[in-house]
Design a protein around this motif. Structure first.
Motif, PDB file in Angstrom:
ATOM      1  N   MET A  55       0.826  -1.205   0.000  1.00  0.00           N
ATOM      2  CA  MET A  55       0.000   0.000   0.000  1.00  0.00           C
ATOM      3  C   MET A  55       0.866   1.262   0.000  1.00  0.00           C
ATOM      4  O   MET A  55       0.546   2.243  -0.684  1.00  0.00           O
ATOM      5  CB  MET A  55      -0.936   0.000   1.214  1.00  0.00           C
ATOM      6  N   ILE A  56       1.952   1.230   0.751  1.00  0.00           N
ATOM      7  CA  ILE A  56       2.861   2.372   0.808  1.00  0.00           C
ATOM      8  C   ILE A  56       3.489   2.612  -0.562  1.00  0.00           C
ATOM      9  O   ILE A  56       3.568   3.747  -1.034  1.00  0.00           O
ATOM     10  CB  ILE A  56       3.912   2.155   1.911  1.00  0.00           C
ATOM     11  N   LYS A  57       3.903   1.550  -1.216  1.00  0.00           N
ATOM     12  CA  LYS A  57       4.473   1.672  -2.566  1.00  0.00           C
ATOM     13  C   LYS A  57       3.440   2.231  -3.538  1.00  0.00           C
ATOM     14  O   LYS A  57       3.727   3.158  -4.307  1.00  0.00           O
ATOM     15  CB  LYS A  57       4.982   0.306  -3.033  1.00  0.00           C
ATOM     16  N   LYS A  58       2.230   1.686  -3.505  1.00  0.00           N
ATOM     17  CA  LYS A  58       1.179   2.145  -4.418  1.00  0.00           C
ATOM     18  C   LYS A  58       0.772   3.594  -4.155  1.00  0.00           C
ATOM     19  O   LYS A  58       0.302   4.277  -5.064  1.00  0.00           O
ATOM     20  CB  LYS A  58      -0.045   1.237  -4.309  1.00  0.00           C
ATOM     21  N   ALA A  59       0.975   4.054  -2.919  1.00  0.00           N
ATOM     22  CA  ALA A  59       0.651   5.447  -2.587  1.00  0.00           C
ATOM     23  C   ALA A  59       1.707   6.420  -3.086  1.00  0.00           C
ATOM     24  O   ALA A  59       1.524   7.632  -3.004  1.00  0.00           O
ATOM     25  CB  ALA A  59       0.482   5.596  -1.079  1.00  0.00           C
ATOM     26  N   GLY A  60       2.828   5.890  -3.603  1.00  0.00           N
ATOM     27  CA  GLY A  60       3.832   6.741  -4.205  1.00  0.00           C
ATOM     28  C   GLY A  60       5.063   7.016  -3.360  1.00  0.00           C
ATOM     29  O   GLY A  60       5.908   7.819  -3.743  1.00  0.00           O
ATOM     30  N   PHE A  61       5.193   6.334  -2.222  1.00  0.00           N
ATOM     31  CA  PHE A  61       6.375   6.532  -1.382  1.00  0.00           C
ATOM     32  C   PHE A  61       7.563   5.764  -1.955  1.00  0.00           C
ATOM     33  O   PHE A  61       7.404   4.739  -2.594  1.00  0.00           O
ATOM     34  CB  PHE A  61       6.094   6.081   0.051  1.00  0.00           C
ATOM     35  N   ASP A  62       8.760   6.292  -1.710  1.00  0.00           N
ATOM     36  CA  ASP A  62      10.001   5.665  -2.159  1.00  0.00           C
ATOM     37  C   ASP A  62      10.534   4.643  -1.163  1.00  0.00           C
ATOM     38  O   ASP A  62      11.339   3.784  -1.522  1.00  0.00           O
ATOM     39  CB  ASP A  62      11.091   6.731  -2.353  1.00  0.00           C
ATOM     40  N   ALA A  63      10.119   4.794   0.096  1.00  0.00           N
ATOM     41  CA  ALA A  63      10.661   3.951   1.152  1.00  0.00           C
ATOM     42  C   ALA A  63       9.665   3.867   2.306  1.00  0.00           C
ATOM     43  O   ALA A  63       8.695   4.624   2.358  1.00  0.00           O
ATOM     44  CB  ALA A  63      11.979   4.529   1.652  1.00  0.00           C
ATOM     45  N   PHE A  64       9.933   2.941   3.214  1.00  0.00           N
ATOM     46  CA  PHE A  64       9.103   2.804   4.409  1.00  0.00           C
ATOM     47  C   PHE A  64      10.006   2.574   5.613  1.00  0.00           C
ATOM     48  O   PHE A  64      11.128   2.127   5.499  1.00  0.00           O
ATOM     49  CB  PHE A  64       8.093   1.655   4.261  1.00  0.00           C
ATOM     50  N   ASP A  65       9.488   2.916   6.774  1.00  0.00           N
ATOM     51  CA  ASP A  65      10.173   2.721   8.045  1.00  0.00           C
ATOM     52  C   ASP A  65       9.358   1.678   8.807  1.00  0.00           C
ATOM     53  O   ASP A  65       8.216   1.934   9.167  1.00  0.00           O
ATOM     54  CB  ASP A  65      10.211   4.053   8.796  1.00  0.00           C
ATOM     55  N   MET A  66       9.929   0.483   9.003  1.00  0.00           N
ATOM     56  CA  MET A  66       9.229  -0.572   9.740  1.00  0.00           C
ATOM     57  C   MET A  66       9.063  -0.124  11.186  1.00  0.00           C
ATOM     58  O   MET A  66      10.040   0.096  11.891  1.00  0.00           O
ATOM     59  CB  MET A  66      10.051  -1.848   9.745  1.00  0.00           C
ATOM     60  N   SER A  67       7.846   0.043  11.607  1.00  0.00           N
ATOM     61  CA  SER A  67       7.546   0.540  12.953  1.00  0.00           C
ATOM     62  C   SER A  67       7.280  -0.627  13.889  1.00  0.00           C
ATOM     63  O   SER A  67       6.227  -1.250  13.821  1.00  0.00           O
ATOM     64  CB  SER A  67       6.322   1.450  12.910  1.00  0.00           C
ATOM     65  N   TYR A  68       8.228  -0.903  14.734  1.00  0.00           N
ATOM     66  CA  TYR A  68       8.078  -2.000  15.689  1.00  0.00           C
ATOM     67  C   TYR A  68       8.331  -1.542  17.111  1.00  0.00           C
ATOM     68  O   TYR A  68       9.026  -2.179  17.872  1.00  0.00           O
ATOM     69  CB  TYR A  68       9.007  -3.163  15.311  1.00  0.00           C
ATOM     70  N   TYR A  69       7.744  -0.403  17.474  1.00  0.00           N
ATOM     71  CA  TYR A  69       7.899   0.063  18.839  1.00  0.00           C
ATOM     72  C   TYR A  69       6.750  -0.396  19.730  1.00  0.00           C
ATOM     73  O   TYR A  69       6.805  -0.218  20.927  1.00  0.00           O
ATOM     74  CB  TYR A  69       8.083   1.580  18.909  1.00  0.00           C
ATOM     75  N   HIS A  70       5.712  -0.993  19.180  1.00  0.00           N
ATOM     76  CA  HIS A  70       4.621  -1.589  19.950  1.00  0.00           C
ATOM     77  C   HIS A  70       4.265  -2.938  19.335  1.00  0.00           C
ATOM     78  O   HIS A  70       3.157  -3.151  18.870  1.00  0.00           O
ATOM     79  CB  HIS A  70       3.385  -0.690  19.959  1.00  0.00           C
ATOM     80  N   VAL A  71       5.206  -3.855  19.308  1.00  0.00           N
ATOM     81  CA  VAL A  71       5.012  -5.147  18.653  1.00  0.00           C
ATOM     82  C   VAL A  71       4.325  -6.117  19.625  1.00  0.00           C
ATOM     83  O   VAL A  71       4.829  -6.360  20.714  1.00  0.00           O
ATOM     84  CB  VAL A  71       6.365  -5.739  18.201  1.00  0.00           C
ATOM     85  N   PRO A  72       3.187  -6.687  19.223  1.00  0.00           N
ATOM     86  CA  PRO A  72       2.550  -7.688  20.091  1.00  0.00           C
ATOM     87  C   PRO A  72       3.353  -8.989  20.101  1.00  0.00           C
ATOM     88  O   PRO A  72       4.097  -9.286  19.169  1.00  0.00           O
ATOM     89  CB  PRO A  72       1.181  -7.898  19.432  1.00  0.00           C
ATOM     90  N   LEU A  73       3.203  -9.751  21.145  1.00  0.00           N
ATOM     91  CA  LEU A  73       3.947 -11.011  21.270  1.00  0.00           C
ATOM     92  C   LEU A  73       3.575 -12.015  20.189  1.00  0.00           C
ATOM     93  O   LEU A  73       4.334 -12.948  19.927  1.00  0.00           O
ATOM     94  CB  LEU A  73       3.723 -11.616  22.652  1.00  0.00           C
ATOM     95  N   THR A  74       2.446 -11.830  19.538  1.00  0.00           N
ATOM     96  CA  THR A  74       2.005 -12.742  18.474  1.00  0.00           C
ATOM     97  C   THR A  74       2.587 -12.380  17.111  1.00  0.00           C
ATOM     98  O   THR A  74       2.357 -13.084  16.139  1.00  0.00           O
ATOM     99  CB  THR A  74       0.471 -12.734  18.375  1.00  0.00           C
ATOM    100  N   ASP A  75       3.329 -11.290  17.011  1.00  0.00           N
ATOM    101  CA  ASP A  75       3.904 -10.854  15.748  1.00  0.00           C
ATOM    102  C   ASP A  75       4.983 -11.834  15.288  1.00  0.00           C
ATOM    103  O   ASP A  75       5.748 -12.349  16.102  1.00  0.00           O
ATOM    104  CB  ASP A  75       4.516  -9.460  15.915  1.00  0.00           C
ATOM    105  N   PRO A  76       5.080 -12.097  13.981  1.00  0.00           N
ATOM    106  CA  PRO A  76       6.107 -13.009  13.467  1.00  0.00           C
ATOM    107  C   PRO A  76       7.538 -12.604  13.831  1.00  0.00           C
ATOM    108  O   PRO A  76       8.413 -13.457  13.929  1.00  0.00           O
ATOM    109  CB  PRO A  76       5.910 -12.971  11.948  1.00  0.00           C
TER     110      PRO A  76
END
Length: 73
Positions: free
Chosen positions: A22-43
């Motif tokens: 979705m970020i790519k399709k919205a026209g962004f060049d890059a993304f910042d993976m936000s993992y400051y509130h990661v649930p314990l069930t996250d991969p």
């Protein structure tokens, strides 16, 4: 200048791969993976987190979008 955005809101509702797409399709060049509130069930919280991170990197590469640090904590 490259435009980047964080993934937190999209990640929470759609998961990592859809968020990146979705970020790519919205026209962004890059993304910042936000993992400051990661649930314990996250991969990224299980024993296979390195493999999962590499999978996400390969997926982002296939879309032609970079993962970068867009802001300070």
């Amino acid at each position: 200048m490259r435009l980047s955005v964080e993934t937190k809101s999209l990640h929470r509702h759609f998961g990592d791969k859809v968020a990146i797409e979705m970020i790519k399709k919205a026209g962004f060049d890059a993304f910042d993976m936000s993992y400051y509130h990661v649930p314990l069930t996250d991969p990224l919280m299980d024993d296979n987190f390195v493999a999962y991170a590499k999978e996400l990197r390969a997926y982002a590469d296939s879309l032609g979008i970079d993962c970068v640090q867009a802001h300070a904590p």
